[in-house]
Scaffold this active site. Structure first.
Site, PDB file in Angstrom:
ATOM      1  N   SER A  90     -10.751 -25.438  68.905  1.00 45.75           N
ATOM      2  CA  SER A  90      -9.480 -25.073  69.199  1.00 45.75           C
ATOM      3  C   SER A  90      -9.430 -23.626  68.228  1.00 45.75           C
ATOM      4  O   SER A  90     -10.177 -22.707  68.898  1.00 45.75           O
ATOM      5  CB  SER A  90      -8.461 -26.011  68.330  1.00 45.75           C
ATOM      6  N   ASP A 102      -8.183 -22.956  72.776  1.00 42.00           N
ATOM      7  CA  ASP A 102      -8.348 -23.905  73.873  1.00 42.00           C
ATOM      8  C   ASP A 102      -7.086 -23.986  74.309  1.00 42.00           C
ATOM      9  O   ASP A 102      -6.776 -24.839  75.643  1.00 42.00           O
ATOM     10  CB  ASP A 102      -8.873 -25.049  73.433  1.00 42.00           C
ATOM     11  N   GLU A 156       5.495 -28.181  66.930  1.00 39.19           N
ATOM     12  CA  GLU A 156       5.364 -27.749  65.518  1.00 39.19           C
ATOM     13  C   GLU A 156       5.553 -26.267  65.500  1.00 39.19           C
ATOM     14  O   GLU A 156       5.349 -25.711  66.506  1.00 39.19           O
ATOM     15  CB  GLU A 156       3.865 -28.124  65.410  1.00 39.19           C
ATOM     16  N   ALA A 157       5.727 -25.874  64.302  1.00 33.88           N
ATOM     17  CA  ALA A 157       6.091 -24.398  64.086  1.00 33.88           C
ATOM     18  C   ALA A 157       4.813 -23.655  64.649  1.00 33.88           C
ATOM     19  O   ALA A 157       5.020 -22.495  65.113  1.00 33.88           O
ATOM     20  CB  ALA A 157       6.405 -24.177  62.449  1.00 33.88           C
ATOM     21  N   ARG A 178       1.723 -31.439  50.260  1.00 35.99           N
ATOM     22  CA  ARG A 178       1.033 -32.334  50.957  1.00 35.99           C
ATOM     23  C   ARG A 178      -0.421 -32.064  50.878  1.00 35.99           C
ATOM     24  O   ARG A 178      -0.712 -30.923  51.050  1.00 35.99           O
ATOM     25  CB  ARG A 178       1.425 -32.721  52.341  1.00 35.99           C
ATOM     26  N   GLY A 212      -5.594 -32.830  55.643  1.00 32.04           N
ATOM     27  CA  GLY A 212      -6.311 -33.718  56.188  1.00 32.04           C
ATOM     28  C   GLY A 212      -7.634 -33.604  56.283  1.00 32.04           C
ATOM     29  O   GLY A 212      -8.547 -34.735  56.456  1.00 32.04           O
ATOM     30  N   ARG A 238      -1.390 -28.345  50.211  1.00 32.84           N
ATOM     31  CA  ARG A 238      -0.621 -27.575  50.743  1.00 32.84           C
ATOM     32  C   ARG A 238       0.858 -27.375  50.320  1.00 32.84           C
ATOM     33  O   ARG A 238       1.349 -28.385  50.057  1.00 32.84           O
ATOM     34  CB  ARG A 238      -0.666 -27.502  52.485  1.00 32.84           C
TER      35      ARG A 238
END
EC number: 5.4.2.3
Length: 541
Positions: free
Chosen positions: A64, A278, A370-371, A497, A500, A506
């Site tokens: 991506s 992508d 998503e933003a 948070r 991942g 973050r």
């Protein structure tokens, strides 16, 4: 299972010693040279998944918006959705198994997931334009063939195109034809039908400059150009012929740095957009006459689409339930606008496309973005059936016309996943139909100033969150500290948070002014550093 073939091919795709990777929302991502064994094993897993669900599975080789040196792989489930969470576990186990354990791990997966190895397997393969992608997709094929699976290699495609093909194949063509031509025809036909209904069609020309991140989106848009009506003039920049993929360009670069990409000259008030590598994300932007850059991100895209759909739904007078799904990163003013001005219900979920998609499925019309510009619209089976029925049977002209527009929207939107090409056409159609300029769209509401930061920590797992990641449960005292800091500023909020993928936390903060948003983000980052085991020097303002 042919143990000899498995041993032979596995030896051709050895696992580097000591390397452990995890299958996350984006599948596996890493430096390309570390991935050969992973993609081979994902070829095995795709064949197993296909046997388990008796359907075609997709496998996409892409990283991506990551740098060109990286690559990745992800699986696509039968209706074009993301891989089922229980199989994400199997993917991680299989990718990290020792060579001599491979057959044992496959047998265990077969037992747990009730896979009959004698069944047929069918896998669709796609890849992006990275130099490493062709060789890696060949390794995928090795994996599929070891387990006796059939495959169709689509070669270079955008990620959303592969999702689309898989869905078409498994709905026996109900969703569309599982070919690139089928994709181009379905989208362009719906788009033309929509703009036909715009007041000023024929006499206007719509120019749009598109930054394709030097990725596969440029190739596919060029192929699609002949399908567009002559009123639509798209100008492709960063087409991959000169520069590196995602380097100083693409949707992620524009969103993170809040500035235009390289390789695209912007004149005042020109409408521009960027795809990512992508082509599953899109953001719009323009420069005003004073030279200021204005970003129109996923939040504003969701609002434009919601305004349009809400008007049409009101006209067809059906009792359809519509909602918008956001994450904690959505700008506070976008949420306010949806709830207070548009009166549309908003639901907040954890970060990650799979959470948004899952929640959006609960409504007749579920809009999620998503933003960062990744998103789509989902229509329930019942709503779609009713809308198509109204187009055929409704006597009232206004109702029928509105139903016709909704039907074209259903066909134009790629409901399997966020799709930059499809989303771009949806946006262009709505702007044309509503006679809106990019400036008028931008002026619907003003974003609250915000700041994103990250803090390196020894172990990201010390942070546990609740309330769709908006509140921290651990470490003790952190949430209380954040609450106290937030009280110091107007219109403010902040949350933390764990990443991942890496040991960082973050931080997001917003407030009434940029200065206050920056100050709040910095103070929260210091709290995280001191209470959650920060590494290195404390964050500097």
């Amino acid at each position: 299972m042919d143990s000899e073939a498995l041993r032979k091919f596995s030896a051709l795709h050895p696992r580097p010693a000591g390397l452990t990777l995890h299958y996350g929302t984006a599948g596996f991502r890493s430096a390309a040279q570390q991935l050969d064994h992973v993609v081979f094993r994902m070829g095995l897993l795709a064949a197993l998944r296909s046997k388990a669900v008796t359907a075609t599975i997709g496998i996409m080789v892409t990283a991506s918006h990551n740098p060109e040196e990286d690559n990745g792989v992800k699986l696509v489930d039968p209706l074009g959705e993301m891989l089922h969470p229980s199989w994400e576990e199997y993917a991680t186990q299989l990718a990290n198994a020792e060579e001599q354990e491979l057959q044992k791990v496959i047998t265990e997966i077969c037992q747990k997931a009730a896979v009959n190895l004698h069944k047929d397997a069918s896998v669709f393969i796609g890849r992006d334009t990275r130099p490493s992608s062709k060789k890696l997709s060949q390794s995928v094929i090795d994996g599929i063939q070891v387990l006796g699976g059939q495959y169709h290699d689509y070669g270079l495609v955008t990620t959303p195109q592969l999702h689309y093909m898989v869905c078409c194949q498994n709905t026996q063509g109900q969703y569309g034809k599982a070919t690139l031509e089928g994709y181009y025809e379905k989208l362009s036909k719906a788009f033309m039908e929509l703009i036909k209904q715009s007041q000023c069609s024929g006499e206007f020309q719509r120019h749009l400059k598109i930054d394709c991140a030097n990725g596969v989106g440029a190739l596919k848009l060029s192929e699609m150009k002949p399908y567009f009506p002559q009123e639509v003039l798209i100008h492709i920049y960063n087409d991959g012929t000169k520069e590196k993929l995602n380097h100083l360009c693409g949707a992620d670069f524009v969103k993170v740095h809040q500035k235009p990409p390289g390789g695209l000259d912007m004149k005042p008030n020109e409408r521009c957009c960027s795809f990512d590598g992508d082509a599953d994300r899109i953001v719009y932007y323009y420069k005003d006459t004073a030279g200021h850059f204005h970003l129109i991100d996923g939040d504003k895209i969701a609002i434009l689409i919601s305004i349009f759909l809400k008007e049409l739904l009101a006209k067809v007078k059906q009792n359809f339930k519509m909602a918008v799904v956001q994450t904690a990163y959505a700008n506070g003013n976008s949420t306010r606008y949806l709830q207070e001005t548009l009166k549309v219900p908003v639901h907040c979920v954890k970060t990650g496309v799979k959470h948004l998609h899952h929640k959006a499925q609960e409504f007749d019309v579920g809009v999620y973005f998503e933003a960062n510009g990744h998103g789509t619209v989902l229509f329930s089976k019942a709503a779609e059936t009713k809308i198509r029925q109204l187009v055929k049977e409704e006597k009232d002209n206004e109702k029928r016309e509105a139903a016709k527009m909704l039907e074209n929207m259903i066909d134009l939107i790629n409901q399997t996943v966020g799709d930059a090409v499809s989303d771009m056409l949806v946006i262009e159609a709505i702007l044309a139909l509503k006679g809106l300029s990019v400036q008028q769209w931008d002026a619907l509401y003003t974003d609250l100033p915000n700041r994103l930061l990250k803090v390196q920590v020894a172990d990201r797992r010390v942070i546990d969150t609740t309330d769709a990641e908006r509140r921290a449960l651990t470490p003790p005292g952190l949430q209380e500290k954040i609450d106290a800091l937030v009280k110091k500023y107007k219109l403010s909020r902040a949350f933390v948070r764990p990443s991942g993928t890496e040991d960082v936390v973050r931080i997001y903060a917003e407030a009434d002014t940029q200065e206050n948003a920056d100050a709040l983000a910095h103070e929260v980052s210091l709290a995280v550093f001191h209470l959650a085991g920060g590494k290195g020097a404390p964050p500097q303002p």
